[in-house]
Design a protein around this motif. Structure first.
Motif, PDB file in Angstrom:
ATOM      1  N   ILE A 199       0.810  -1.219   0.000  1.00 58.97           N
ATOM      2  CA  ILE A 199       0.000   0.000   0.000  1.00 58.97           C
ATOM      3  C   ILE A 199       0.848   1.276   0.000  1.00 58.97           C
ATOM      4  O   ILE A 199       0.400   2.335  -0.430  1.00 58.97           O
ATOM      5  CB  ILE A 199      -0.987  -0.023   1.188  1.00 58.97           C
ATOM      6  N   ALA A 200       2.111   1.176   0.435  1.00 60.42           N
ATOM      7  CA  ALA A 200       2.994   2.353   0.440  1.00 60.42           C
ATOM      8  C   ALA A 200       3.890   2.412  -0.791  1.00 60.42           C
ATOM      9  O   ALA A 200       4.728   3.311  -0.898  1.00 60.42           O
ATOM     10  CB  ALA A 200       3.853   2.355   1.712  1.00 60.42           C
ATOM     11  N   LYS A 201       3.736   1.490  -1.718  1.00 57.73           N
ATOM     12  CA  LYS A 201       4.607   1.477  -2.899  1.00 57.73           C
ATOM     13  C   LYS A 201       4.620   2.816  -3.665  1.00 57.73           C
ATOM     14  O   LYS A 201       5.690   3.290  -4.050  1.00 57.73           O
ATOM     15  CB  LYS A 201       4.223   0.330  -3.834  1.00 57.73           C
ATOM     16  N   PRO A 202       3.480   3.423  -3.945  1.00 56.09           N
ATOM     17  CA  PRO A 202       3.531   4.686  -4.695  1.00 56.09           C
ATOM     18  C   PRO A 202       4.392   5.755  -4.008  1.00 56.09           C
ATOM     19  O   PRO A 202       5.021   6.569  -4.693  1.00 56.09           O
ATOM     20  CB  PRO A 202       2.061   5.109  -4.768  1.00 56.09           C
ATOM     21  N   ASP A 203       4.424   5.752  -2.680  1.00 56.12           N
ATOM     22  CA  ASP A 203       5.221   6.749  -1.956  1.00 56.12           C
ATOM     23  C   ASP A 203       6.706   6.405  -1.943  1.00 56.12           C
ATOM     24  O   ASP A 203       7.538   7.270  -1.627  1.00 56.12           O
ATOM     25  CB  ASP A 203       4.717   6.873  -0.510  1.00 56.12           C
ATOM     26  N   CYS A 204       7.038   5.155  -2.270  1.00 52.47           N
ATOM     27  CA  CYS A 204       8.433   4.709  -2.228  1.00 52.47           C
ATOM     28  C   CYS A 204       9.033   4.545  -3.633  1.00 52.47           C
ATOM     29  O   CYS A 204      10.151   4.056  -3.774  1.00 52.47           O
ATOM     30  CB  CYS A 204       8.539   3.382  -1.478  1.00 52.47           C
TER      31      CYS A 204
ATOM     32  N   GLY B 183      11.477   0.774 -12.326  1.00 50.12           N
ATOM     33  CA  GLY B 183      10.975   1.225 -11.034  1.00 50.12           C
ATOM     34  C   GLY B 183      11.395   0.327  -9.880  1.00 50.12           C
ATOM     35  O   GLY B 183      11.488  -0.895 -10.032  1.00 50.12           O
ATOM     36  N   HIS B 184      11.677   0.944  -8.736  1.00 51.30           N
ATOM     37  CA  HIS B 184      12.019   0.221  -7.509  1.00 51.30           C
ATOM     38  C   HIS B 184      11.255   0.853  -6.343  1.00 51.30           C
ATOM     39  O   HIS B 184      10.839   2.013  -6.410  1.00 51.30           O
ATOM     40  CB  HIS B 184      13.522   0.267  -7.244  1.00 51.30           C
ATOM     41  N   PHE B 185      11.109   0.074  -5.284  1.00 56.57           N
ATOM     42  CA  PHE B 185      10.286   0.510  -4.137  1.00 56.57           C
ATOM     43  C   PHE B 185      11.017   0.216  -2.836  1.00 56.57           C
ATOM     44  O   PHE B 185      10.515  -0.485  -1.962  1.00 56.57           O
ATOM     45  CB  PHE B 185       8.928  -0.200  -4.169  1.00 56.57           C
ATOM     46  N   TYR B 186      12.197   0.764  -2.698  1.00 54.55           N
ATOM     47  CA  TYR B 186      13.033   0.462  -1.546  1.00 54.55           C
ATOM     48  C   TYR B 186      12.341   0.894  -0.247  1.00 54.55           C
ATOM     49  O   TYR B 186      11.890   2.024  -0.108  1.00 54.55           O
ATOM     50  CB  TYR B 186      14.387   1.143  -1.676  1.00 54.55           C
ATOM     51  N   GLY B 187      12.286  -0.039   0.698  1.00 54.48           N
ATOM     52  CA  GLY B 187      11.698   0.249   2.004  1.00 54.48           C
ATOM     53  C   GLY B 187      10.180   0.221   2.037  1.00 54.48           C
ATOM     54  O   GLY B 187       9.575   0.546   3.067  1.00 54.48           O
ATOM     55  N   HIS B 188       9.557  -0.209   0.926  1.00 50.50           N
ATOM     56  CA  HIS B 188       8.090  -0.157   0.909  1.00 50.50           C
ATOM     57  C   HIS B 188       7.473  -1.103   1.921  1.00 50.50           C
ATOM     58  O   HIS B 188       6.373  -0.861   2.420  1.00 50.50           O
ATOM     59  CB  HIS B 188       7.555  -0.478  -0.497  1.00 50.50           C
ATOM     60  N   GLU B 189       8.164  -2.214   2.248  1.00 55.88           N
ATOM     61  CA  GLU B 189       7.585  -3.188   3.176  1.00 55.88           C
ATOM     62  C   GLU B 189       7.427  -2.598   4.578  1.00 55.88           C
ATOM     63  O   GLU B 189       6.411  -2.811   5.251  1.00 55.88           O
ATOM     64  CB  GLU B 189       8.415  -4.478   3.198  1.00 55.88           C
TER      65      GLU B 189
ATOM     66  N   CYS C 242       8.980 -15.339 -11.134  1.00 57.38           N
ATOM     67  CA  CYS C 242       9.143 -14.889  -9.750  1.00 57.38           C
ATOM     68  C   CYS C 242       8.848 -15.993  -8.745  1.00 57.38           C
ATOM     69  O   CYS C 242       9.335 -15.959  -7.618  1.00 57.38           O
ATOM     70  CB  CYS C 242       8.253 -13.683  -9.478  1.00 57.38           C
ATOM     71  N   MET C 243       8.012 -16.964  -9.111  1.00 52.15           N
ATOM     72  CA  MET C 243       7.747 -18.090  -8.211  1.00 52.15           C
ATOM     73  C   MET C 243       8.996 -18.945  -8.014  1.00 52.15           C
ATOM     74  O   MET C 243       9.197 -19.535  -6.959  1.00 52.15           O
ATOM     75  CB  MET C 243       6.616 -18.963  -8.771  1.00 52.15           C
ATOM     76  N   GLU C 244       9.854 -19.027  -9.043  1.00 48.02           N
ATOM     77  CA  GLU C 244      11.058 -19.844  -8.937  1.00 48.02           C
ATOM     78  C   GLU C 244      12.238 -19.061  -8.379  1.00 48.02           C
ATOM     79  O   GLU C 244      13.207 -19.637  -7.919  1.00 48.02           O
ATOM     80  CB  GLU C 244      11.448 -20.405 -10.316  1.00 48.02           C
ATOM     81  N   ASP C 245      12.156 -17.748  -8.445  1.00 47.82           N
ATOM     82  CA  ASP C 245      13.324 -16.936  -8.108  1.00 47.82           C
ATOM     83  C   ASP C 245      12.960 -15.836  -7.129  1.00 47.82           C
ATOM     84  O   ASP C 245      12.786 -14.682  -7.509  1.00 47.82           O
ATOM     85  CB  ASP C 245      13.933 -16.349  -9.385  1.00 47.82           C
ATOM     86  N   ARG C 246      12.844 -16.190  -5.859  1.00 47.68           N
ATOM     87  CA  ARG C 246      12.498 -15.177  -4.857  1.00 47.68           C
ATOM     88  C   ARG C 246      13.582 -14.120  -4.722  1.00 47.68           C
ATOM     89  O   ARG C 246      13.320 -12.999  -4.293  1.00 47.68           O
ATOM     90  CB  ARG C 246      12.300 -15.846  -3.494  1.00 47.68           C
ATOM     91  N   LYS C 247      14.807 -14.403  -5.126  1.00 43.86           N
ATOM     92  CA  LYS C 247      15.882 -13.422  -5.022  1.00 43.86           C
ATOM     93  C   LYS C 247      15.605 -12.224  -5.918  1.00 43.86           C
ATOM     94  O   LYS C 247      16.141 -11.155  -5.701  1.00 43.86           O
ATOM     95  CB  LYS C 247      17.207 -14.064  -5.407  1.00 43.86           C
ATOM     96  N   SER C 248      14.797 -12.424  -6.944  1.00 47.12           N
ATOM     97  CA  SER C 248      14.546 -11.344  -7.892  1.00 47.12           C
ATOM     98  C   SER C 248      13.366 -10.455  -7.501  1.00 47.12           C
ATOM     99  O   SER C 248      13.054  -9.508  -8.201  1.00 47.12           O
ATOM    100  CB  SER C 248      14.270 -11.927  -9.278  1.00 47.12           C
ATOM    101  N   VAL C 249      12.690 -10.806  -6.399  1.00 44.96           N
ATOM    102  CA  VAL C 249      11.490 -10.054  -6.027  1.00 44.96           C
ATOM    103  C   VAL C 249      11.868  -8.636  -5.651  1.00 44.96           C
ATOM    104  O   VAL C 249      12.818  -8.406  -4.930  1.00 44.96           O
ATOM    105  CB  VAL C 249      10.785 -10.732  -4.823  1.00 44.96           C
ATOM    106  N   VAL C 250      11.123  -7.661  -6.136  1.00 48.02           N
ATOM    107  CA  VAL C 250      11.438  -6.259  -5.849  1.00 48.02           C
ATOM    108  C   VAL C 250      10.554  -5.733  -4.733  1.00 48.02           C
ATOM    109  O   VAL C 250       9.488  -6.251  -4.486  1.00 48.02           O
ATOM    110  CB  VAL C 250      11.269  -5.385  -7.097  1.00 48.02           C
TER     111      VAL C 250
END
Length: 361
Positions: free
Chosen positions: A261-266, A275-281, A353-361
């Motif tokens: 829910i905070a992705k647009p702000d990040c 696009g990247h969303f650093y710290g969105h979690e 993305c199901m096979e490669d969690r390392k790539s999740v943004v």
């Protein structure tokens, strides 16, 4: 009707959801009875049972029978609705059709007794067959009377995997502002039922304007292009797909409802235009806590959901040290929920993305 034979000619029918469920081949969860008997007559009818005067002013008693709670209500006609939630007064009637006319949707406006069979004045059986949610009478009038019916229509659509009929759907969009008059607790309860329905994706994607009435934070997510190679949906569509493709556990689905829910702000664009969303979690966890407090969720639910959101981006999950650390911080139950949140999140992205969690943004 068996219970009331001693006061003939009182009429009684099972009504509402139990008739709908029976016609769908499901075992009803509970039973509601409508009767021509007024409250004093009902008390005499049920003198051998424990009776709770649930809403005696509106003609409703709850009868305890074999550990079941059965609501019994006098046929009635509702008076004027002044608060978009409940009538100022009711008047009793002797006609079952009058009582059915005040109900919300055709699939809930049917009655049955052994003597008469199904009474279906508004085409509820037809709408069950066609898998439609349709208001009884004019949708605008039904929603203006009781704004919670807006969320109930969406809930029945999600839980039964039915389509909302066109005129009813138009009225939902037009009158969703009336939800401002509904208590947070009632909205919360309907929201829980919607996201744990069999098909929540259509409800979430088709009615974002409705949900933004009580969760305005989602407005930024609607149509927000993530501009990232791992994503195939905007933020809100990703959220809807993640919920639908997750384990049907309320805590898991609430976490997925708020996880981005905070992705647009990040949002940040790199030099390659991705696009990247650093710290969105972490920011999403904070926002989720604010929203859930506003909707009157209990403290334990808020804590569990916020925790899952804060950790949903942890990678790599196949590293033994990471797993041990997560188990230590979260405990086994929350750890397994976290895995389900990650699965739902990944299933709403590109297939790899199901096979490669390392790539999740």
């Amino acid at each position: 009707s068996v219970w009331c034979r001693r006061i003939f000619p009182i009429k009684a029918y099972i009504v509402g959801g139990c008739v709908r469920d029976a016609l769908m081949g499901k075992s009803p969860h509970d039973y509601d009875i409508a009767t021509s008997a007024v409250p004093e007559q009902m008390k005499e009818c049920f003198s051998d049972f424990k009776v709770i005067e649930t809403g005696i002013k509106h003609g409703t008693l709850t009868v305890l029978s074999d550990e079941e709670h059965i609501e019994v209500t006098t046929f009635r006609v509702d008076g004027e609705y002044l608060n978009h939630r409940s009538p100022e007064n009711v008047s009793f009637t002797q006609r079952i059709n009058d009582d059915l006319s005040r109900r919300d949707f055709t699939i809930n406006a049917m009655a049955y007794s052994d003597r008469t069979g199904i009474i279906d004045k508004f085409g509820g059986q037809r709408d069950l067959f066609n898998r439609k949610v349709r208001c009884v009478g004019e949708p605008s009038a039904r929603f203006y009377e009781d704004a919670l019916r807006i969320l109930r229509a969406i809930r029945f659509s999600a839980s039964l995997d039915f389509e909302v009929e066109v005129i009813t759907a138009i009225a939902i969009h037009e009158y969703c502002y009336l939800l401002e008059s509904i208590s947070a607790e009632r909205i919360r309860n309907e929201l829980n039922l919607i996201i744990t329905g069999d098909n929540p994706i259509d409800a979430l994607v088709k009615y974002p304007d409705v949900f933004s009435m009580f969760i305005p934070e989602i407005r930024k997510c609607i149509g927000f292009n993530q501009m990232n190679r791992h994503h195939i949906y905007d933020v809100w569509e990703h959220t809807a797909n993640a919920i639908t493709n997750s384990k049907n556990d309320l805590i898991v689905r609430l976490a997925l409802l708020f996880h981005d829910i905070a992705k647009p702000d990040c949002f940040k664009l790199d030099d390659e235009g991705e696009g990247h969303f650093y710290g969105h979690e972490q920011q999403s966890a904070v926002t989720a806590e604010i929203i859930m407090k506003r909707l009157k969720y209990d403290g334990e639910t808020i804590k569990d959901v916020s925790q899952l959101i804060a950790y949903h981006y942890v990678t790599p999950v196949d590293d033994e040290k990471v797993v041990k650390r997560l188990l230590y911080y979260l405990g086994e139950k929350q750890f397994h929920r976290l895995i389900e949140v990650m699965k739902g999140d990944s299933r709403a992205k590109q297939l790899f993305c199901m096979e490669d969690r390392k790539s999740v943004v």
